[in-house]
Design a protein around this motif. Structure first.
Motif, mmCIF file in Angstrom:
data_model
loop_
_atom_site.group_PDB
_atom_site.id
_atom_site.type_symbol
_atom_site.label_atom_id
_atom_site.label_comp_id
_atom_site.label_asym_id
_atom_site.label_seq_id
_atom_site.Cartn_x
_atom_site.Cartn_y
_atom_site.Cartn_z
ATOM 1 N N GLY A 196 0.715 -1.225 0.086
ATOM 2 C CA GLY A 196 0.243 0.033 -0.194
ATOM 3 C C GLY A 196 0.895 1.251 0.066
ATOM 4 O O GLY A 196 2.036 1.173 0.112
ATOM 5 N N ASN A 197 0.196 2.476 -0.019
ATOM 6 C CA ASN A 197 0.907 3.638 0.199
ATOM 7 C C ASN A 197 0.052 4.595 0.596
ATOM 8 O O ASN A 197 -1.324 4.673 0.471
ATOM 9 C CB ASN A 197 1.485 3.932 -1.378
ATOM 10 N N ASP A 198 0.355 5.804 1.160
ATOM 11 C CA ASP A 198 -0.267 6.867 1.615
ATOM 12 C C ASP A 198 0.610 8.166 1.104
ATOM 13 O O ASP A 198 1.497 8.368 1.951
ATOM 14 C CB ASP A 198 -0.286 6.639 2.934
ATOM 15 N N GLY A 199 0.121 8.705 -0.189
ATOM 16 C CA GLY A 199 0.876 9.863 -0.456
ATOM 17 C C GLY A 199 2.355 9.005 -0.966
ATOM 18 O O GLY A 199 2.192 8.247 -1.950
ATOM 19 N N PHE A 200 3.482 9.733 -0.440
ATOM 20 C CA PHE A 200 4.708 9.092 -0.978
ATOM 21 C C PHE A 200 5.360 8.176 0.037
ATOM 22 O O PHE A 200 6.495 7.926 -0.136
ATOM 23 C CB PHE A 200 5.792 10.458 -1.212
ATOM 24 N N LEU A 201 4.706 7.808 0.995
ATOM 25 C CA LEU A 201 4.944 6.833 1.748
ATOM 26 C C LEU A 201 4.359 5.320 1.386
ATOM 27 O O LEU A 201 3.307 5.327 1.121
ATOM 28 C CB LEU A 201 4.598 7.043 3.146
ATOM 29 N N VAL A 202 5.252 4.382 1.054
ATOM 30 C CA VAL A 202 4.943 3.185 0.774
ATOM 31 C C VAL A 202 4.974 2.233 1.862
ATOM 32 O O VAL A 202 5.954 1.952 2.511
ATOM 33 C CB VAL A 202 5.955 2.540 -0.417
ATOM 34 N N TYR A 203 3.859 1.432 2.070
ATOM 35 C CA TYR A 203 3.789 0.297 3.110
ATOM 36 C C TYR A 203 4.278 -0.926 2.601
ATOM 37 O O TYR A 203 3.883 -1.345 1.445
ATOM 38 C CB TYR A 203 2.335 0.113 3.906
ATOM 39 N N VAL A 204 5.008 -1.609 3.149
ATOM 40 C CA VAL A 204 5.899 -2.887 2.465
ATOM 41 C C VAL A 204 5.730 -4.194 3.667
ATOM 42 O O VAL A 204 5.738 -3.870 4.723
ATOM 43 C CB VAL A 204 7.012 -2.763 1.969
ATOM 44 N N LEU A 205 5.839 -5.372 3.039
ATOM 45 C CA LEU A 205 6.019 -6.394 3.807
ATOM 46 C C LEU A 205 7.640 -6.812 3.673
ATOM 47 O O LEU A 205 7.962 -6.735 2.451
ATOM 48 C CB LEU A 205 5.064 -7.786 3.225
ATOM 49 N N ASP A 206 8.259 -6.689 4.754
ATOM 50 C CA ASP A 206 9.875 -7.148 4.495
ATOM 51 C C ASP A 206 9.983 -8.341 4.879
ATOM 52 O O ASP A 206 9.960 -8.671 6.157
ATOM 53 C CB ASP A 206 10.321 -6.040 5.513
ATOM 54 N N PHE A 207 10.303 -9.408 3.996
ATOM 55 C CA PHE A 207 10.829 -10.731 4.185
ATOM 56 C C PHE A 207 12.007 -10.994 4.661
ATOM 57 O O PHE A 207 12.500 -12.134 4.602
ATOM 58 C CB PHE A 207 10.327 -11.305 3.043
ATOM 59 N N ARG A 208 13.017 -9.959 4.606
ATOM 60 C CA ARG A 208 14.379 -10.259 4.556
ATOM 61 C C ARG A 208 14.879 -11.166 6.028
ATOM 62 O O ARG A 208 15.703 -11.907 5.893
ATOM 63 C CB ARG A 208 15.311 -8.982 4.766
ATOM 64 N N ALA A 209 14.197 -10.758 7.018
ATOM 65 C CA ALA A 209 14.527 -11.736 8.268
ATOM 66 C C ALA A 209 13.833 -12.760 8.623
ATOM 67 O O ALA A 209 13.814 -13.306 9.850
ATOM 68 C CB ALA A 209 14.820 -10.471 9.299
ATOM 69 N N GLY A 210 13.139 -13.560 7.625
ATOM 70 C CA GLY A 210 12.122 -14.586 7.883
ATOM 71 C C GLY A 210 10.833 -14.519 8.042
ATOM 72 O O GLY A 210 10.329 -13.684 6.976
ATOM 73 N N ALA A 211 10.257 -14.242 9.282
ATOM 74 C CA ALA A 211 8.792 -13.839 9.451
ATOM 75 C C ALA A 211 8.635 -12.302 8.990
ATOM 76 O O ALA A 211 9.431 -11.520 9.501
ATOM 77 C CB ALA A 211 8.406 -13.970 10.743
ATOM 78 N N PRO A 212 7.720 -12.169 7.859
ATOM 79 C CA PRO A 212 7.696 -10.607 7.537
ATOM 80 C C PRO A 212 7.144 -9.776 8.367
ATOM 81 O O PRO A 212 6.189 -10.076 9.197
ATOM 82 C CB PRO A 212 6.803 -10.642 6.223
ATOM 83 N N VAL A 213 7.928 -8.685 8.398
ATOM 84 C CA VAL A 213 7.381 -7.371 9.151
ATOM 85 C C VAL A 213 6.705 -6.450 8.410
ATOM 86 O O VAL A 213 7.042 -6.394 7.277
ATOM 87 C CB VAL A 213 8.364 -6.604 9.920
ATOM 88 N N VAL A 214 6.168 -5.391 8.804
ATOM 89 C CA VAL A 214 5.375 -4.356 8.022
ATOM 90 C C VAL A 214 6.457 -3.330 8.214
ATOM 91 O O VAL A 214 6.688 -2.886 9.555
ATOM 92 C CB VAL A 214 3.948 -3.957 8.484
#
Length: 136
Positions: free
Chosen positions: A89-107
């Motif tokens: 998702g995004n809110d203006g110029f801010l993008v929300y992501v799932l970060d899978f780099r460390a195993g269990a994804p964080v937002v």
């Protein structure tokens, strides 16, 4: 996914409008295209409320409907510029992501024009926790 169902119910009670359920096939197609598995809470959100476009001012800001996920990620090249990151998702110029780099994804979030890993900021440990913070 009782927790996500309860959070969606509480957000609706607060006036948020969702786009309706996504199909399991639509969710699976995005997962297959990007070779990832969404965390159960985010998948539950998509299946219950994240399937359609919302154009009302009361809509939950930021989250993309399932049919827009692939196009948004391809257009802004999120997984290519930041391997292990997938935009939800995004809110203006801010993008929300799932970060899978460390195993269990964080937002996490990052700026639309970000190009360095230092700009990736963890927002919450789970999607359900992130969603709960949006309850009015």
């Amino acid at each position: 996914m009782a927790l996500v169902h309860d959070l969606i119910r509480r957000l609706r009670a607060g006036g948020c409008v969702f786009g309706g359920p996504a199909t399991g096939d639509a969710v699976a197609a995005v997962e297959k295209e990007y070779d990832l598995t969404f965390p159960p809470d985010y998948r539950g959100y998509l299946l219950e409320a994240g399937g359609g476009e919302v154009s009302t001012p009361e809509a939950l800001t930021g989250l993309l409907p399932v049919r827009s996920l692939s196009l948004f990620n391809r257009t802004y090249r999120i997984p290519w510029n930041f391997p292990g990151i997938f935009a939800i998702g995004n809110d203006g110029f801010l993008v929300y992501v799932l970060d899978f780099r460390a195993g269990a994804p964080v937002v996490a979030s990052l700026g639309m024009s970000s190009s360095v890993w230092e700009d990736v900021v963890t927002e919450s440990d789970t999607f359900a926790e992130w969603l709960e913070r949006r309850i009015p």
